[in-house]
Design an enzyme around this catalytic site. Structure first.
Site, PDB file in Angstrom:
ATOM      1  N   ASN A  42       0.623  -1.273   0.082  1.00 48.46           N
ATOM      2  CA  ASN A  42      -0.075   0.336   0.107  1.00 48.46           C
ATOM      3  C   ASN A  42       0.669   1.554   0.157  1.00 48.46           C
ATOM      4  O   ASN A  42       0.181   2.315   0.068  1.00 48.46           O
ATOM      5  CB  ASN A  42      -0.589   0.238   1.028  1.00 48.46           C
ATOM      6  CG  ASN A  42      -2.054   0.928   2.014  1.00 48.46           C
ATOM      7  OD1 ASN A  42      -2.809   1.932   1.283  1.00 48.46           O
ATOM      8  ND2 ASN A  42      -1.017   2.339   2.426  1.00 48.46           N
TER       9      ASN A  42
ATOM     10  N   TYR B 252       3.703   9.345 -11.108  1.00 47.36           N
ATOM     11  CA  TYR B 252       2.583   8.339 -10.764  1.00 47.36           C
ATOM     12  C   TYR B 252       1.849   7.887 -11.201  1.00 47.36           C
ATOM     13  O   TYR B 252       1.543   6.647 -10.949  1.00 47.36           O
ATOM     14  CB  TYR B 252       1.390   9.746  -9.368  1.00 47.36           C
ATOM     15  CG  TYR B 252       1.239   8.870  -8.751  1.00 47.36           C
ATOM     16  CD1 TYR B 252       0.973   8.416  -7.747  1.00 47.36           C
ATOM     17  CD2 TYR B 252      -0.101   8.990  -8.941  1.00 47.36           C
ATOM     18  CE1 TYR B 252       0.305   8.008  -6.872  1.00 47.36           C
ATOM     19  CE2 TYR B 252      -1.701   8.398  -8.467  1.00 47.36           C
ATOM     20  CZ  TYR B 252      -1.239   7.254  -7.074  1.00 47.36           C
ATOM     21  OH  TYR B 252      -1.822   7.157  -6.145  1.00 47.36           O
TER      22      TYR B 252
ATOM     23  N   LYS C 295       1.472   3.220 -11.791  1.00 52.83           N
ATOM     24  CA  LYS C 295       0.950   2.945 -10.827  1.00 52.83           C
ATOM     25  C   LYS C 295      -0.014   2.017 -12.135  1.00 52.83           C
ATOM     26  O   LYS C 295      -0.712   0.618 -11.661  1.00 52.83           O
ATOM     27  CB  LYS C 295      -0.652   3.754 -10.575  1.00 52.83           C
ATOM     28  CG  LYS C 295      -0.044   4.097  -9.021  1.00 52.83           C
ATOM     29  CD  LYS C 295      -0.067   3.254  -8.007  1.00 52.83           C
ATOM     30  CE  LYS C 295       0.160   4.248  -6.540  1.00 52.83           C
ATOM     31  NZ  LYS C 295       0.048   3.586  -5.266  1.00 52.83           N
TER      32      LYS C 295
ATOM     33  N   THR D  13      -7.702  10.560   2.496  1.00 56.69           N
ATOM     34  CA  THR D  13      -6.829  10.944   2.955  1.00 56.69           C
ATOM     35  C   THR D  13      -5.807  12.024   2.813  1.00 56.69           C
ATOM     36  O   THR D  13      -5.433  13.134   1.726  1.00 56.69           O
ATOM     37  CB  THR D  13      -5.463   9.877   2.445  1.00 56.69           C
ATOM     38  OG1 THR D  13      -4.769   9.763   1.058  1.00 56.69           O
ATOM     39  CG2 THR D  13      -6.594   8.133   2.396  1.00 56.69           C
TER      40      THR D  13
HETATM   41  P1  NAD Z   1      -1.304   8.654   2.816  1.00 55.22           P
HETATM   42  O1  NAD Z   1      -0.499   9.510   2.059  1.00 55.22           O
HETATM   43  O2  NAD Z   1      -1.566   8.690   3.635  1.00 55.22           O
HETATM   44  O3  NAD Z   1      -0.229   7.202   2.748  1.00 55.22           O
HETATM   45  C1  NAD Z   1       0.985   6.393   2.675  1.00 55.22           C
HETATM   46  C2  NAD Z   1       1.435   5.924   3.677  1.00 55.22           C
HETATM   47  O4  NAD Z   1       2.858   5.381   2.495  1.00 55.22           O
HETATM   48  C3  NAD Z   1       2.417   6.987   4.347  1.00 55.22           C
HETATM   49  O5  NAD Z   1       2.191   6.483   5.567  1.00 55.22           O
HETATM   50  C4  NAD Z   1       3.439   7.174   3.987  1.00 55.22           C
HETATM   51  O6  NAD Z   1       4.409   7.156   5.175  1.00 55.22           O
HETATM   52  C5  NAD Z   1       4.010   5.800   3.419  1.00 55.22           C
HETATM   53  N1  NAD Z   1       5.494   5.654   2.688  1.00 55.22           N
HETATM   54  C6  NAD Z   1       5.704   6.506   1.838  1.00 55.22           C
HETATM   55  N2  NAD Z   1       7.017   6.137   0.837  1.00 55.22           N
HETATM   56  C7  NAD Z   1       7.471   4.411   1.481  1.00 55.22           C
HETATM   57  C8  NAD Z   1       8.323   4.360   1.460  1.00 55.22           C
HETATM   58  N3  NAD Z   1       9.528   4.636   0.836  1.00 55.22           N
HETATM   59  N4  NAD Z   1       8.506   3.441   2.390  1.00 55.22           N
HETATM   60  C9  NAD Z   1       7.433   2.388   3.506  1.00 55.22           C
HETATM   61  N5  NAD Z   1       5.884   3.483   3.604  1.00 55.22           N
HETATM   62  C10 NAD Z   1       6.238   4.495   2.937  1.00 55.22           C
HETATM   63  O7  NAD Z   1      -1.514   8.256   1.556  1.00 55.22           O
HETATM   64  P2  NAD Z   1      -3.054   7.354   1.265  1.00 55.22           P
HETATM   65  O8  NAD Z   1      -3.728   7.617   0.077  1.00 55.22           O
HETATM   66  O9  NAD Z   1      -2.979   6.065   2.155  1.00 55.22           O
HETATM   67  O10 NAD Z   1      -2.390   6.003   0.157  1.00 55.22           O
HETATM   68  C11 NAD Z   1      -1.936   5.118   0.300  1.00 55.22           C
HETATM   69  C12 NAD Z   1      -2.151   3.638  -1.105  1.00 55.22           C
HETATM   70  O11 NAD Z   1      -3.449   5.064  -1.950  1.00 55.22           O
HETATM   71  C13 NAD Z   1      -1.080   4.530  -2.129  1.00 55.22           C
HETATM   72  O12 NAD Z   1       0.209   3.701  -2.705  1.00 55.22           O
HETATM   73  C14 NAD Z   1      -1.249   5.879  -3.082  1.00 55.22           C
HETATM   74  O13 NAD Z   1      -0.897   5.955  -3.958  1.00 55.22           O
HETATM   75  C15 NAD Z   1      -2.757   4.934  -3.216  1.00 55.22           C
HETATM   76  N6  NAD Z   1      -3.997   5.630  -3.716  1.00 55.22           N
HETATM   77  C16 NAD Z   1      -4.873   6.891  -3.161  1.00 55.22           C
HETATM   78  C17 NAD Z   1      -5.308   7.736  -3.151  1.00 55.22           C
HETATM   79  C18 NAD Z   1      -6.264   8.869  -3.153  1.00 55.22           C
HETATM   80  O14 NAD Z   1      -6.347   9.618  -3.268  1.00 55.22           O
HETATM   81  N7  NAD Z   1      -5.869   8.907  -1.509  1.00 55.22           N
HETATM   82  C19 NAD Z   1      -6.339   7.257  -4.763  1.00 55.22           C
HETATM   83  C20 NAD Z   1      -5.690   6.082  -5.547  1.00 55.22           C
HETATM   84  C21 NAD Z   1      -4.451   5.655  -5.015  1.00 55.22           C
END
Ligand code: NAD
Length: 259
Positions: free
Chosen positions: A87, A152, A156, A187
């Site tokens: 994730n 990004y 993905k 988030t």
């Molecule tokens: P977020 O930024 O709240 O959480 C991301 C987490 O990943 C954080 O806790 C961060 O510290 C951790 N992280 C970053 N780099 C890291 C590393 N090198 N090693 C370990 N941990 C690391 O964002 P989120 O929205 O909860 O994102 C979670 C996933 O969902 C991500 O892969 C993101 O790309 C994906 N995503 C998010 C959205 C959105 O709208 N929020 C949409 C599509 C996909």
């Protein structure tokens, strides 16, 4: 309550956002979960809140030797790993022209190479046991294009394709690999200025459900994929996007919002 009874899971990027929502739900459903993240304070706080069923490990997903330590830690704390949620992710909002090589490589390194390392190394243990579920968090941006998201989106789309290959190579060894494609989720990544939900929802007026998603809504999809309820899913891609990927409204045509 018991949809993940006796299962052991690792959730990368589990310290906050939809990773943390997934950790909470997995624990509530009977799993033991290792939270792997670079955010020490958030990760340790979440583990303390959840008690003995959750532990935090500082882990950067791009660090191959760190993956080996994480796997050893999990095995010793809870036993063999049943579920891996890849994730962890980062976003970069820049045009291709503005993006430099190091920035591009950082995004691909965390979002894609991190997912590769986890799938390979945790997957090897799962294959030895003949069972397991790997959940790769891609994005709606792994299925469509969006301006300003070159690095990004590339990462993905690659996670989506990589997941299909892993599903083919691991599926016949008892390990299921699937991808999840969230749309806009509330988030720190999806709503970086922590605007009120009603404000954020306005940006999703042209998405069928016309709102931003809640992290718990992705967590429930992860729960399904982690549990034995999804025992016949392998190589699937599940969009949790309020209908974002379904199509584009022709404004003013019958069936469009407001008509
Ligand atoms: P977020 O930024 O709240 O959480 C991301 C987490 O990943 C954080 O806790 C961060 O510290 C951790 N992280 C970053 N780099 C890291 C590393 N090198 N090693 C370990 N941990 C690391 O964002 P989120 O929205 O909860 O994102 C979670 C996933 O969902 C991500 O892969 C993101 O790309 C994906 N995503 C998010 C959205 C959105 O709208 N929020 C949409 C599509 C996909």
């Amino acid at each position: 309550m018991n949809r993940l009874k006796d299962k052991v899971a690792i959730v990368t990027g589990g310290a906050r956002g939809m990773g943390a929502a997934t950790v909470r739900l997995f624990v509530a459903e009977g799993a033991k979960v290792v939270i792997a993240d670079v955010l020490d304070d958030d990760g340790a706080k979440l583990a303390a809140e959840l008690g003995p069923a959750a532990r935090f490990v500082h882990h950067d997903v791009t660090d191959e030797s760190g993956w080996r330590l994480l796997i050893d830690f999990t095995n010793q704390a809870y036993g063999p790993i049943d579920v891996l949620v890849n994730n962890a992710g980062v976003l970069l909002f820049k045009t291709i022209a503005e993006t430099d090589k190091a920035e591009f490589e950082r995004v691909v390194g965390i979002n894609l190479v991190g997912c590769f390392l986890g799938t390979k190394l945790v997957g090897a243990q799962m294959i030895r046991r003949g069972r397991g579920s790997i959940i790769n968090i891609s994005s709606a941006d792994g299925m469509k294009a969006a301006n300003g998201l070159g690095a990004y989106s590339a990462s993905k789309w690659a996670v989506r394709g990589f997941t299909k290959v892993a599903a083919m190579e691991f599926g016949h060894k008892g390990v299921r690999v699937n991808s999840v494609h969230p749309g806009g989720i509330d988030t720190a990544m999806g709503n970086p200025y922590a605007e009120p939900k009603a404000e954020v929802n306005k940006r999703y007026a042209m998405v069928p459900l016309q709102r931003v998603g809640d992290p718990s809504e992705v967590a429930y999809t992860n729960l399904f994929l982690a549990s034995d309820e999804s025992s016949y899913l392998c190589g699937a891609e599940i969009a949790v996007d309020g209908g974002m990927l379904t199509g584009q409204y022709y404004v003013g045509f019958p069936g469009a919002p407001g008509v």
